[in-house]
Design a protein around this motif. Sequence first.
Motif, PDB file in Angstrom:
ATOM      1  N   GLU A   1     161.511 -14.723  30.257  1.00 14.36           N
ATOM      2  CA  GLU A   1     161.719 -15.798  29.291  1.00 14.36           C
ATOM      3  C   GLU A   1     163.062 -15.641  28.594  1.00 14.36           C
ATOM      4  N   LEU A   2     163.312 -14.402  28.179  1.00 14.45           N
ATOM      5  CA  LEU A   2     164.571 -14.169  27.462  1.00 14.45           C
ATOM      6  C   LEU A   2     165.765 -14.481  28.350  1.00 14.45           C
ATOM      7  N   ASN A   3     165.654 -14.096  29.612  1.00 16.54           N
ATOM      8  CA  ASN A   3     166.752 -14.399  30.536  1.00 16.54           C
ATOM      9  C   ASN A   3     166.940 -15.904  30.690  1.00 16.54           C
ATOM     10  N   ASN A   4     165.800 -16.624  30.806  1.00 12.33           N
ATOM     11  CA  ASN A   4     165.900 -18.079  30.921  1.00 12.33           C
ATOM     12  C   ASN A   4     166.568 -18.682  29.700  1.00 12.33           C
ATOM     13  N   ILE A   5     166.103 -18.227  28.528  1.00  9.05           N
ATOM     14  CA  ILE A   5     166.678 -18.757  27.292  1.00  9.05           C
ATOM     15  C   ILE A   5     168.173 -18.483  27.258  1.00  9.05           C
ATOM     16  N   ARG A   6     168.539 -17.259  27.640  1.00  2.92           N
ATOM     17  CA  ARG A   6     169.956 -16.909  27.617  1.00  2.92           C
ATOM     18  C   ARG A   6     170.758 -17.828  28.527  1.00  2.92           C
TER      19      ARG A   6
END
Lengths: 655, 157
Positions: free
Chosen positions: A114-119
């Motif tokens: 998720e964090l990677n997607n958000i980034r």
Amino acid sequence: MAISEMEKVGIIAHHSLRKGILDRLQDLGVLEISEDEKELFDEFVAPSGELGELERRLGELSYCLDFIGKYRSEKPGIVQSLFPSPIHMEKEDFLNCSFDYIPLYKTFLGWDEELNNIRSNLNRLNSNLEFMKRIQSVKVSLENLRGTLYTRSFLLEVPPEKKDVLEEKLKGKDLIWLGEEFPGKGKNTWWWVVIHKSGEEVMGEILAELSLSPLSLPHPFEGTPQEVIEDLEHRISELQEEQSKLLEKAALQEKFEEEFKILYDYYLSLWERHQSETKLLKTKETCYISGWVKKEDLPRVEESLSQVGKEWVLYHREPEEGESVPVVLENNAWVNNFAVLTHLYGLPNYTEIDPTPFVAGFFFFFFGMCLGDVIYGLILALFGFIAAAYLDVSDSTKTFMRMLAWGGVGAMLVGVCTGSWLGDLFDYLPSSLSFLTTLKNSLMVIDPLNNPLPMLIFSLGIGIFQILIGIMLSTIKEWKRGHHAVAIMDHLSWFVFLVAIVLYIVGIAALPLLASVALPVVIGSAIFLVATQGRHQKNPIMKFLSGLMSLYGLVSYLGDTLSYSRLFALGLSSTIIAILARTLGSLFGGYPYIGWLLALMVALVFHIFNLLMSGLGAFVHSARLQYVEFFNKFYEDGGKNFKPFGYKTKYVKIS
Amino acid sequence: MIDGLAFALLGSALAIGLAGIGSAVGVGIAGEAGAGVLTEDPNKFGQILLMQALPGTQGIYGLLAGFWVLIKLGLFGGTPVDIDPAQGVQILFACLPIAIVGLLSGIFQGKTSAASIGMIARRPEETGRAIILPAMVETYAVLALLATILLLNSIQV
């Protein structure tokens, strides 16, 4: 005081006992399993399927630890990251550790994704935002840029000097067009031009002529740039909120770090056991464990095996010549503090002399000479001993600290003799403390500042002493190995020759009688060297010549001796920098009110700097003298460290 | 007429300045290599810092020699000594060993340090040997310092 005696052990046991025996051996931690007797049996025990499974779990656990480390709220301080403190655990608790990490692992994976997607979304939105800000002033809905059935639209960034030309050209051609102008960056303007589609080619020519290129949108936006910007900013702030919520949750996972570490070590130990199992040989009914054990630990191995069952045989023998035997250094507690120096250079072969006791004594003294100041030594000793006693760090770090502390003690001894107490500070004490100055002066033996030569000669003398010890050690070594001729001709003769030369020089300087006694010995041993050193040559002339050439070896001994002058130079250097600190400090002492504080701070900064750099120099150069000047006289490294099969842990310290 | 003091101060300045440059370049070279390794493995900070500090000693030796000259001339808190041009030139020459050798050995030690840092990056277990290699270069700076100290000590003012 030497290298521990090792025994080669072979255990043949029934397969049913294999697991029990391995458990016991791992628990004991005194036997290194080796695989150097393959010829005895047919095949190795096949690696169990669990090995791969364990590797996978270890990988997942280290991913979890990385995750926690990446998102933790408090980063560890420098001291903590340099000297991490282990987790202390009882053996039973360690072996029974249970912690289901899988749910957390999966959560972590999800969050990471998720964090990677958000980034990546944030990156995209931000670059769109930047793009839109360029055309913020254009008050046209962007979907109009796509054109219609009969029109084509262009958004052009026009520099001021091209503005009139463009307008002229558009008017001059046979074109149906409509244009609107908006302010752009600097003096540039944005032109929104709509033409009838029949004019597309002409428009292309005009643009090429003026080298203008129409703006193309990275994404089919709708609405005016201003609207798009507002929308983008809204979405970015939403994503950022989501991101910070996730990061907060991730940071909370720090509380599981210890559990993860313990579990990691637990699986590592299991892995170690299964890995060792693949080193065993087997027949149909039995397995064969071969390895090395310290002679004194042998009874313990037999005892613990007898607790497992009866279906086993153990035999042991002494190491054979040419076998590569693992090495353990065993010395008394004081010498052991310096064993790290031997380890740094490389362990001796099993049949070699353990140089650690000699290294310990010399290093202690050399470090003292190089640092050479009572107060510096005191600080180092206090710091080292206290840190070793109270800091919760690994044993090897503690040993290293104790070694530095003992070096500090050496520096105190040398400093007392040379009268260096924070340089010459004690000469400038207030009169109420003058007894300290008197004390310092009464203890001073040698004053290297005003009369450097005696200290230099002393350093060289210490050097010759160490070199002679080195030659003597190699004489003893060769003699013990039965190479009596080599011992006498190649080593003892040089020993006598060098001693005689030193005595002769001392004699010339001070005692004529000594010189007259030493001279014949010098000549005699030189003749002996000339006579024996060419013994490998066949031709008698060559024998003589290569014997004569061997005397040239004296130059290398001379070079080695001169190298010890660094002891004097480094010792003097730390004293002089300490004086510099005092002098610079006293320059500020005259200012009103805060002068004393400035003086103290300036002096303190210099002293700390000096302590660190001189300490580093003292360590490096004292070690170098052992390695380069001392070891090359007798020492052969190449031994491998004894690594008994036990609980291999990275974070946990089992008690 | 030139005072002897000017020559002596030139010597002091050369010792401090040139040896300082040597160390600065050396520490810089080692630092570049160190920063590269640290981006890959921040845990090696302690060892890398140690390696970077190794070529820093030449600057200290130079400072020490220069300072000794100032003390000898009584410029630090004592009564300034009058020296004639010959003595001044003697002091200048006495400072040259550490000035020249400090400059060059600092640079070369920095290169060796950088190489050793690469060695630590690939084989952390060899840190002990990696520290000794740059120290071999430093030997000559220590010898030069020794020469400067002995020479200064033999000049009567």
